[in-house]
Design a protein around this motif. Structure first.
Motif, PDB file in Angstrom:
ATOM      1  N   UNK A   1       9.275  -1.238   7.331  1.00  0.00           N
ATOM      2  CA  UNK A   1       7.899  -1.339   6.837  1.00  0.00           C
ATOM      3  C   UNK A   1       6.892  -1.073   7.946  1.00  0.00           C
ATOM      4  N   UNK A   2       5.675  -0.693   7.535  1.00  0.00           N
ATOM      5  CA  UNK A   2       4.529  -0.644   8.439  1.00  0.00           C
ATOM      6  C   UNK A   2       3.582  -1.733   7.955  1.00  0.00           C
ATOM      7  N   UNK A   3       3.056  -2.520   8.899  1.00  0.00           N
ATOM      8  CA  UNK A   3       2.319  -3.738   8.553  1.00  0.00           C
ATOM      9  C   UNK A   3       1.056  -3.868   9.387  1.00  0.00           C
ATOM     10  N   UNK A   4       0.024  -4.464   8.775  1.00  0.00           N
ATOM     11  CA  UNK A   4      -1.177  -4.868   9.496  1.00  0.00           C
ATOM     12  C   UNK A   4      -1.752  -6.089   8.786  1.00  0.00           C
ATOM     13  N   UNK A   5      -2.331  -7.013   9.549  1.00  0.00           N
ATOM     14  CA  UNK A   5      -2.955  -8.211   8.986  1.00  0.00           C
ATOM     15  C   UNK A   5      -4.466  -8.042   8.925  1.00  0.00           C
ATOM     16  N   UNK A   6      -5.068  -8.569   7.840  1.00  0.00           N
ATOM     17  CA  UNK A   6      -6.531  -8.610   7.782  1.00  0.00           C
ATOM     18  C   UNK A   6      -6.985  -9.962   7.275  1.00  0.00           C
ATOM     19  N   UNK A   7      -8.261 -10.283   7.559  1.00  0.00           N
ATOM     20  CA  UNK A   7      -8.872 -11.544   7.142  1.00  0.00           C
ATOM     21  C   UNK A   7      -9.601 -11.329   5.825  1.00  0.00           C
ATOM     22  N   UNK A   8      -9.456 -12.283   4.904  1.00  0.00           N
ATOM     23  CA  UNK A   8     -10.072 -12.118   3.574  1.00  0.00           C
ATOM     24  C   UNK A   8     -11.447 -12.779   3.440  1.00  0.00           C
ATOM     25  N   UNK A   9     -12.045 -13.219   4.515  1.00  0.00           N
ATOM     26  CA  UNK A   9     -13.346 -13.903   4.568  1.00  0.00           C
ATOM     27  C   UNK A   9     -13.320 -15.283   3.917  1.00  0.00           C
ATOM     28  N   UNK A  10     -12.156 -15.717   3.445  1.00  0.00           N
ATOM     29  CA  UNK A  10     -12.040 -16.995   2.738  1.00  0.00           C
ATOM     30  C   UNK A  10     -11.064 -17.925   3.449  1.00  0.00           C
ATOM     31  N   UNK A  11     -10.718 -17.590   4.711  1.00  0.00           N
ATOM     32  CA  UNK A  11      -9.821 -18.442   5.489  1.00  0.00           C
ATOM     33  C   UNK A  11      -8.367 -18.035   5.450  1.00  0.00           C
TER      34      UNK A  11
ATOM     35  N   UNK B   1       0.841  -1.188   0.000  1.00  0.00           N
ATOM     36  CA  UNK B   1       0.000   0.000   0.000  1.00  0.00           C
ATOM     37  C   UNK B   1       0.880   1.243   0.000  1.00  0.00           C
ATOM     38  N   UNK B   2       0.436   2.271  -0.711  1.00  0.00           N
ATOM     39  CA  UNK B   2       1.160   3.547  -0.701  1.00  0.00           C
ATOM     40  C   UNK B   2       0.787   4.377   0.522  1.00  0.00           C
ATOM     41  N   UNK B   3      -0.396   4.116   1.101  1.00  0.00           N
ATOM     42  CA  UNK B   3      -0.864   4.821   2.295  1.00  0.00           C
ATOM     43  C   UNK B   3      -1.625   3.830   3.165  1.00  0.00           C
ATOM     44  N   UNK B   4      -0.893   3.099   3.979  1.00  0.00           N
ATOM     45  CA  UNK B   4      -1.474   2.009   4.760  1.00  0.00           C
ATOM     46  C   UNK B   4      -2.536   2.499   5.738  1.00  0.00           C
TER      47      UNK B   4
ATOM     48  N   UNK C   1       3.357  -1.295   3.960  1.00  0.00           N
ATOM     49  CA  UNK C   1       3.816  -0.048   3.338  1.00  0.00           C
ATOM     50  C   UNK C   1       5.292   0.126   3.679  1.00  0.00           C
ATOM     51  N   UNK C   2       6.148   0.184   2.660  1.00  0.00           N
ATOM     52  CA  UNK C   2       7.559   0.479   2.941  1.00  0.00           C
ATOM     53  C   UNK C   2       7.674   1.876   3.558  1.00  0.00           C
TER      54      UNK C   2
ATOM     55  N   UNK D   1      -5.458  -6.064  14.643  1.00  0.00           N
ATOM     56  CA  UNK D   1      -4.709  -4.953  15.207  1.00  0.00           C
ATOM     57  C   UNK D   1      -4.718  -3.759  14.273  1.00  0.00           C
ATOM     58  N   UNK D   2      -3.832  -2.823  14.554  1.00  0.00           N
ATOM     59  CA  UNK D   2      -3.687  -1.609  13.765  1.00  0.00           C
ATOM     60  C   UNK D   2      -2.324  -1.629  13.083  1.00  0.00           C
ATOM     61  N   UNK D   3      -2.126  -0.781  12.079  1.00  0.00           N
ATOM     62  CA  UNK D   3      -0.818  -0.738  11.426  1.00  0.00           C
ATOM     63  C   UNK D   3       0.300  -0.440  12.438  1.00  0.00           C
ATOM     64  N   UNK D   4       1.385  -1.214  12.323  1.00  0.00           N
ATOM     65  CA  UNK D   4       2.512  -1.100  13.240  1.00  0.00           C
ATOM     66  C   UNK D   4       3.790  -0.960  12.429  1.00  0.00           C
ATOM     67  N   UNK D   5       4.630  -0.008  12.821  1.00  0.00           N
ATOM     68  CA  UNK D   5       5.931   0.158  12.171  1.00  0.00           C
ATOM     69  C   UNK D   5       6.873  -0.936  12.652  1.00  0.00           C
ATOM     70  N   UNK D   6       7.501  -1.614  11.699  1.00  0.00           N
ATOM     71  CA  UNK D   6       8.451  -2.692  11.998  1.00  0.00           C
ATOM     72  C   UNK D   6       9.727  -2.441  11.208  1.00  0.00           C
ATOM     73  N   UNK D   7      10.474  -1.453  11.630  1.00  0.00           N
ATOM     74  CA  UNK D   7      11.712  -1.120  10.931  1.00  0.00           C
ATOM     75  C   UNK D   7      11.434  -0.498   9.576  1.00  0.00           C
TER      76      UNK D   7
END
Length: 129
Positions: A109-119, A82-85, A126-127, A101-107
């Motif tokens: 990158x900034x990352x967040x996980x979501x469920x796609x409703x398909x398992x 994403x260009x704007x997470x 976002x870099x 959770x919410x977007x978290x900076x990890x060095x």
């Protein structure tokens, strides 16, 4: 050599198509009947031309065990950039997407996980500048 297709396994191809197109905004690229399943692909309008995500039917029973184990362990099936997470997170949250959770900076990158409703869990990344 290049990557043309990547895939995620889904229990219900129609449900997956609805989520990936109507919620995420991807475009349907191919929808070809193949026996009880379909060769079904989508592509991001913001992504690299000609790269498609295959919505792979759960036709191999051990694949369900693998998908479930990844999901329960919190391991994403794939990642999208994403260009704007923060804006993407808010947009998707507003339409009911379930996040871990919410977007978290990890060095770098900034990352967040979501469920796609398909398992599957999908990592939204976002870099950092």
């Amino acid at each position: 050599m290049q990557i043309k297709f990547s895939s995620v396994t889904v229990a219900d191809q129609e449900q997956a198509l609805q989520f990936y197109t109507m919620v995420l905004g991807f475009r349907k690229m191919a929808d070809i009947p193949m026996g009880p399943y379909r060769w079904l692909t989508v592509s991001s309008p913001e992504g690299v031309d000609e790269v498609e995500l295959v919505l792979e039917p759960m036709g191999f029973p051990p694949a369900l065990d693998y998908q479930k184990a990844l999901f329960e362990a919190g391991i994403p099936a794939t990642a999208f950039i994403s260009k704007d997470i923060h804006a993407e997170y808010q947009r998707l949250k507003n339409v009911g997407v379930v996040f871990r959770g919410e977007p978290v900076s990890m060095g770098p990158v900034t990352v967040v996980l979501f469920e796609d409703t398909c398992g599957n869990l999908i990592s939204l990344v976002q870099p950092n500048a």
